[in-house]
Design a protein around this motif. Structure first.
Motif, PDB file in Angstrom:
ATOM      1  N   UNK A  13       0.851  -1.192   0.000  1.00 26.28           N
ATOM      2  CA  UNK A  13       0.000   0.000   0.000  1.00 26.28           C
ATOM      3  C   UNK A  13       0.886   1.242   0.000  1.00 26.28           C
ATOM      4  N   UNK A  14       0.543   2.197  -0.849  1.00 24.98           N
ATOM      5  CA  UNK A  14       1.262   3.468  -0.917  1.00 24.98           C
ATOM      6  C   UNK A  14       0.266   4.560  -1.250  1.00 24.98           C
ATOM      7  N   UNK A  15       0.677   5.783  -1.060  1.00 24.85           N
ATOM      8  CA  UNK A  15      -0.207   6.890  -1.391  1.00 24.85           C
ATOM      9  C   UNK A  15       0.533   8.198  -1.381  1.00 24.85           C
ATOM     10  N   UNK A  39      -2.621   0.248  -4.311  1.00 27.66           N
ATOM     11  CA  UNK A  39      -2.438  -1.099  -3.762  1.00 27.66           C
ATOM     12  C   UNK A  39      -1.763  -1.968  -4.811  1.00 27.66           C
ATOM     13  N   UNK A  40      -0.793  -2.737  -4.384  1.00 27.04           N
ATOM     14  CA  UNK A  40      -0.076  -3.651  -5.265  1.00 27.04           C
ATOM     15  C   UNK A  40      -0.802  -4.990  -5.307  1.00 27.04           C
ATOM     16  N   UNK A  41      -1.142  -5.451  -6.534  1.00 22.74           N
ATOM     17  CA  UNK A  41      -1.715  -6.787  -6.688  1.00 22.74           C
ATOM     18  C   UNK A  41      -0.921  -7.533  -7.757  1.00 22.74           C
ATOM     19  N   UNK A  42      -1.401  -8.661  -8.205  1.00 21.31           N
ATOM     20  CA  UNK A  42      -0.665  -9.479  -9.180  1.00 21.31           C
ATOM     21  C   UNK A  42      -0.417  -8.753 -10.503  1.00 21.31           C
ATOM     22  N   UNK A  43      -1.264  -7.783 -10.844  1.00 25.78           N
ATOM     23  CA  UNK A  43      -1.134  -7.050 -12.108  1.00 25.78           C
ATOM     24  C   UNK A  43      -0.273  -5.793 -11.977  1.00 25.78           C
ATOM     25  N   UNK A  44       0.117  -5.424 -10.763  1.00 22.18           N
ATOM     26  CA  UNK A  44       0.922  -4.222 -10.539  1.00 22.18           C
ATOM     27  C   UNK A  44       0.214  -3.256  -9.613  1.00 22.18           C
TER      28      UNK A  44
END
Length: 84
Positions: A13-15, A39-44
């Motif tokens: 998580x970043x912002x 939010x970082x997920x499998x797609x980036x």
């Protein structure tokens, strides 16, 4: 655009916060305060939530990644609006 602050929470998580000016070829401009949660997920990295606030009229718009949107005036009693 002027980046005011950035942050991370763990590794997924970043912002951040920025002052941004949107405009068009006819000279129209809107100066807004922008905040993002990513939010970082499998797609980036994906935008999870963003918010714009225009200080001129005290309006605030918040949007979630699933398309829900809320808008309210900053001087509205009862705090921030529910996201619909």
């Amino acid at each position: 655009m002027t980046v005011l602050n950035t942050y991370t929470i763990g590794e997924q998580v970043a912002g951040g916060f920025a002052d941004v000016t949107f405009g068009d070829a006819h000279g129209w401009q809107a100066h807004v305060h922008l905040s993002l949660v990513l939010r970082l997920d499998d797609a980036g990295w994906r935008i999870r939530q963003w918010a714009l606030e225009r200080g001129v009229r005290g309006e605030r718009v918040v949007a979630c990644a699933d398309g829900r949107v809320a808008a309210a005036r900053a001087d509205q009693p009862g705090g921030p609006p529910d996201i619909t």
